[in-house]
Design a protein around this motif. Structure first.
Motif, short mmCIF file in Angstrom:
data_model
loop_
_atom_site.label_atom_id
_atom_site.label_comp_id
_atom_site.label_asym_id
_atom_site.label_seq_id
_atom_site.Cartn_x
_atom_site.Cartn_y
_atom_site.Cartn_z
N ALA A 106 0.80 -1.22 0.00
CA ALA A 106 0.00 0.00 0.00
C ALA A 106 0.84 1.28 0.00
O ALA A 106 0.42 2.30 -0.54
CB ALA A 106 -0.95 0.00 1.19
N SER A 107 2.04 1.21 0.57
CA SER A 107 2.84 2.43 0.62
C SER A 107 3.30 2.85 -0.79
O SER A 107 3.56 4.01 -1.05
CB SER A 107 4.06 2.24 1.53
OG SER A 107 4.92 1.27 0.97
N ASP A 108 3.36 1.87 -1.69
CA ASP A 108 3.78 2.19 -3.06
C ASP A 108 2.71 2.98 -3.81
O ASP A 108 3.01 3.68 -4.76
CB ASP A 108 4.10 0.90 -3.82
CG ASP A 108 5.31 0.18 -3.23
OD1 ASP A 108 6.23 0.87 -2.75
OD2 ASP A 108 5.32 -1.06 -3.23
N ILE A 109 1.45 2.84 -3.36
CA ILE A 109 0.37 3.61 -3.99
C ILE A 109 0.66 5.10 -3.80
O ILE A 109 0.59 5.90 -4.74
CB ILE A 109 -0.99 3.27 -3.35
CG1 ILE A 109 -1.31 1.79 -3.51
CG2 ILE A 109 -2.10 4.12 -3.96
CD1 ILE A 109 -2.55 1.35 -2.75
N VAL A 160 -3.92 7.19 -10.94
CA VAL A 160 -2.82 6.31 -10.55
C VAL A 160 -3.16 5.61 -9.23
O VAL A 160 -2.91 4.42 -9.05
CB VAL A 160 -1.49 7.10 -10.42
CG1 VAL A 160 -0.43 6.25 -9.76
CG2 VAL A 160 -1.02 7.56 -11.79
N SER A 161 -3.76 6.36 -8.33
CA SER A 161 -4.14 5.80 -7.04
C SER A 161 -5.11 4.63 -7.23
O SER A 161 -4.96 3.57 -6.63
CB SER A 161 -4.78 6.90 -6.19
OG SER A 161 -4.97 6.47 -4.88
N GLU A 162 -6.10 4.81 -8.12
CA GLU A 162 -7.08 3.75 -8.38
C GLU A 162 -6.40 2.50 -8.94
O GLU A 162 -6.61 1.39 -8.46
CB GLU A 162 -8.13 4.22 -9.41
CG GLU A 162 -9.02 5.36 -8.96
CD GLU A 162 -9.95 4.98 -7.82
OE1 GLU A 162 -10.10 3.78 -7.53
OE2 GLU A 162 -10.53 5.90 -7.21
N LEU A 163 -5.59 2.72 -9.97
CA LEU A 163 -4.99 1.57 -10.66
C LEU A 163 -3.98 0.87 -9.76
O LEU A 163 -3.92 -0.37 -9.72
CB LEU A 163 -4.34 2.02 -11.97
CG LEU A 163 -5.31 2.63 -12.99
CD1 LEU A 163 -4.57 3.02 -14.26
CD2 LEU A 163 -6.45 1.68 -13.32
N VAL A 212 0.23 0.78 -16.10
CA VAL A 212 0.22 0.02 -14.85
C VAL A 212 0.09 -1.46 -15.21
O VAL A 212 -0.83 -1.85 -15.92
CB VAL A 212 -0.95 0.45 -13.94
CG1 VAL A 212 -0.99 -0.41 -12.68
CG2 VAL A 212 -0.81 1.91 -13.56
N GLU A 213 1.07 -2.22 -14.75
CA GLU A 213 1.09 -3.63 -15.13
C GLU A 213 1.15 -4.48 -13.86
O GLU A 213 1.82 -4.13 -12.90
CB GLU A 213 2.34 -3.88 -15.99
CG GLU A 213 2.43 -5.28 -16.53
CD GLU A 213 3.65 -5.47 -17.42
OE1 GLU A 213 3.83 -4.68 -18.37
OE2 GLU A 213 4.43 -6.38 -17.16
N ASP A 214 0.42 -5.58 -13.86
CA ASP A 214 0.56 -6.49 -12.73
C ASP A 214 0.53 -7.93 -13.19
O ASP A 214 0.18 -8.23 -14.34
CB ASP A 214 -0.51 -6.22 -11.66
CG ASP A 214 -1.88 -6.73 -12.05
OD1 ASP A 214 -2.04 -7.95 -12.23
OD2 ASP A 214 -2.81 -5.90 -12.19
N HIS A 215 0.93 -8.81 -12.29
CA HIS A 215 1.08 -10.21 -12.66
C HIS A 215 0.17 -11.11 -11.83
O HIS A 215 0.52 -12.22 -11.47
CB HIS A 215 2.55 -10.61 -12.53
CG HIS A 215 3.45 -9.65 -13.24
ND1 HIS A 215 4.30 -8.78 -12.59
CD2 HIS A 215 3.57 -9.36 -14.56
CE1 HIS A 215 4.92 -8.03 -13.48
NE2 HIS A 215 4.50 -8.36 -14.69
N ILE A 218 -2.77 -1.84 -18.08
CA ILE A 218 -3.68 -0.74 -18.32
C ILE A 218 -2.85 0.48 -18.65
O ILE A 218 -1.97 0.86 -17.88
CB ILE A 218 -4.56 -0.46 -17.08
CG1 ILE A 218 -5.36 -1.71 -16.71
CG2 ILE A 218 -5.48 0.73 -17.34
CD1 ILE A 218 -6.18 -1.57 -15.46
N SER A 219 -3.06 1.04 -19.85
CA SER A 219 -2.34 2.28 -20.14
C SER A 219 -3.33 3.41 -20.29
O SER A 219 -4.36 3.28 -20.93
CB SER A 219 -1.45 2.14 -21.38
OG SER A 219 -1.98 1.20 -22.25
#
Lengths: 139, 292
Positions: free
Chosen positions: A17-20, A48-51, A81-84, A130-131
């Motif tokens: 969460a701190s990275d948000i 950015v916060s949402e994603l 924003v990319e996630d795995h 998501i771009s």
């Protein structure tokens, strides 16, 4: 004085969460540096916060890349924003207001699309990208 | 117990302790004085270095070279190292700069051993390995102590931050103010909701002002937390006046599709206060003072 294309980019890993907070801080900073107004900075930070929160909540690990792609004619800030994580089952549903699988408001993704000028989403198990971008003509 | 194999180290630490200590401290102080001016107490460091070397000598005289050396946080040597390391952590030293302390000692000791030992290579190898082994353990110990101290500091800070950051203020009879400042995450949301509900009950508050001026980003997650707090407060019979949403924030919220129904909203805390007082049948009046 004309502004040269800079095309600089910054990448923030998103693990907890701190990275948000860090990611949206960087987005706001870069937006301010490019010359976006306060309202647009707020939009970008919120998007950015949402994603990023989705990444923390659903995506396990990922990153946020903030790209200044401005040129002489326009200010353009792109964010990837990319996630795995396990991915989004049904993108059409996820883009509808009020749909949530995690107890949220279900406004994050559709809201982010409304906040931004460009919004592209692709998702499969193991990779969600998501771009988004905000574009303003230089005055 | 055969002590003779490591006897050269013991002799070295006895005969050249002053030189080793001074070389070691010169190097450490050179780096630390530059990076952390004002945070280094030279006399104390030298005293600690002497004490540490004395203990180290004691350790090697009892150490056979085969069994692993006994270095724990409880031993005298461990105690000195832990104390030193945790002191660095409190003063904000970087981990690498703190680790430098033991690493530098290792270098100095190794150099001295090589210089003074004209004995057989076997003996030298044995001694070097023993020094390596002991100082590596010491190194790990200081690192542990460093991390422990840092974690304690962080835990304390976050605790006090949470404690400090959610005050509920009684503004007037039956009127409460909840100023929200900073990041609203799940933990803080739960805590502020608890406090708010307790205060509403205690003061029989009929109006609660929630001021969000200090919330940096108002996204759907923050909105959801605040909505839940508001719902609960309304169940207890308090009306909510929300204040401090910035013009940009308002635009963003509507784009996101978030609306705070059943909530009175005012741009500023000042306007919100006037509204709240009106709701409880009061108003602020000019009574003829000097300043208009």
């Amino acid at each position: 004085m004309t502004t040269q294309p800079t095309n600089s980019s910054e990448r923030v890993p998103i693990l907890d969460a701190s990275d948000i907070v860090r990611a949206r801080g960087v987005a706001r900073q870069v937006a301010g540096r490019i010359g976006f107004g306060l309202a647009d900075q707020t939009r970008l930070a919120t998007a950015v916060s949402e994603l990023a929160r989705n990444v923390v909540q659903y995506g396990e690990d990922g990153f946020c890349e903030i790209v200044d792609a401005s040129d002489h004619n326009e200010m353009r800030l792109g964010i990837l924003v990319e996630d795995h994580g396990s991915g989004i089952d049904n993108i059409d549903k996820a883009m509808k207001d009020g749909y949530t699988t995690g107890g949220g408001l279900g406004a994050g993704l559709p809201g982010t699309r409304r906040l931004m000028d460009e919004f592209v989403i692709e998702s499969e198990p193991g990779l969600t990208r998501i771009s988004i971008a905000l574009v303003r003509k230089r005055s | 117990m055969t002590t003779n194999s490591l006897a050269p180290i013991v002799t070295l630490l006895q005969q050249h302790r002053a030189a080793i200590s001074s070389e070691w401290m010169t190097e450490v102080l050179r780096v630390w004085m530059r990076l952390y001016p004002g945070l280094v107490n030279e006399d104390e460091l030298r005293r600690q270095a002497d004490a540490l070397l004395k203990e180290l000598g004691k350790l090697f005289s009892e150490h056979s070279g085969e069994a692993p050396p006994d270095i724990t946080g409880n031993s005298e040597l461990g105690e000195i190292a832990r104390e030193l390391s945790s002191e660095r952590a409190k003063k904000g030293f970087k981990p690498a700069d703190t680790a430098q302390y033991v690493i530098t000692l290792k270098n100095v000791l190794t150099q001295h051993l090589v210089r003074t030992l004209n004995e057989s290579p076997t003996s030298l190898t044995l001694c070097l390995r023993a020094v390596d082994d002991v100082l590596d353990r010491l190194s790990l110990l200081t690192f542990d102590a460093f991390v422990e101290t840092r974690e304690r500091v962080i835990a304390q800070q976050s605790l006090s931050l949470v404690e400090l950051s959610t005050p509920v203020i009684l503004l007037w009879n039956n009127v409460l103010l909840l100023p929200l400042i900073g990041v609203i995450d799940t933990v803080r949301a739960r805590q502020l909701t608890e406090r708010l509900l307790e205060s509403i009950t205690k003061h029989e508050a009929s109006v609660t002002l929630i001021d969000v001026t200090g919330v940096p980003v108002f996204d759907t997650s923050v909105a959801r937390h605040i909505m839940k707090a508001i719902d609960a407060a309304q169940l207890l019979g308090s009306r909510i006046v929300m204040t401090g949403i910035s013009p940009e924030g308002a635009q963003t919220l509507t784009k996101l599709g978030i609306s705070f129904a059943n909530v009175i909203s005012r741009a500023t805390l000042r306007a919100g206060l006037a509204e709240a007082l009106q709701l409880v049948g009061r108003r602020i009046e000019f009574t003829g003072g000097v300043h208009k």
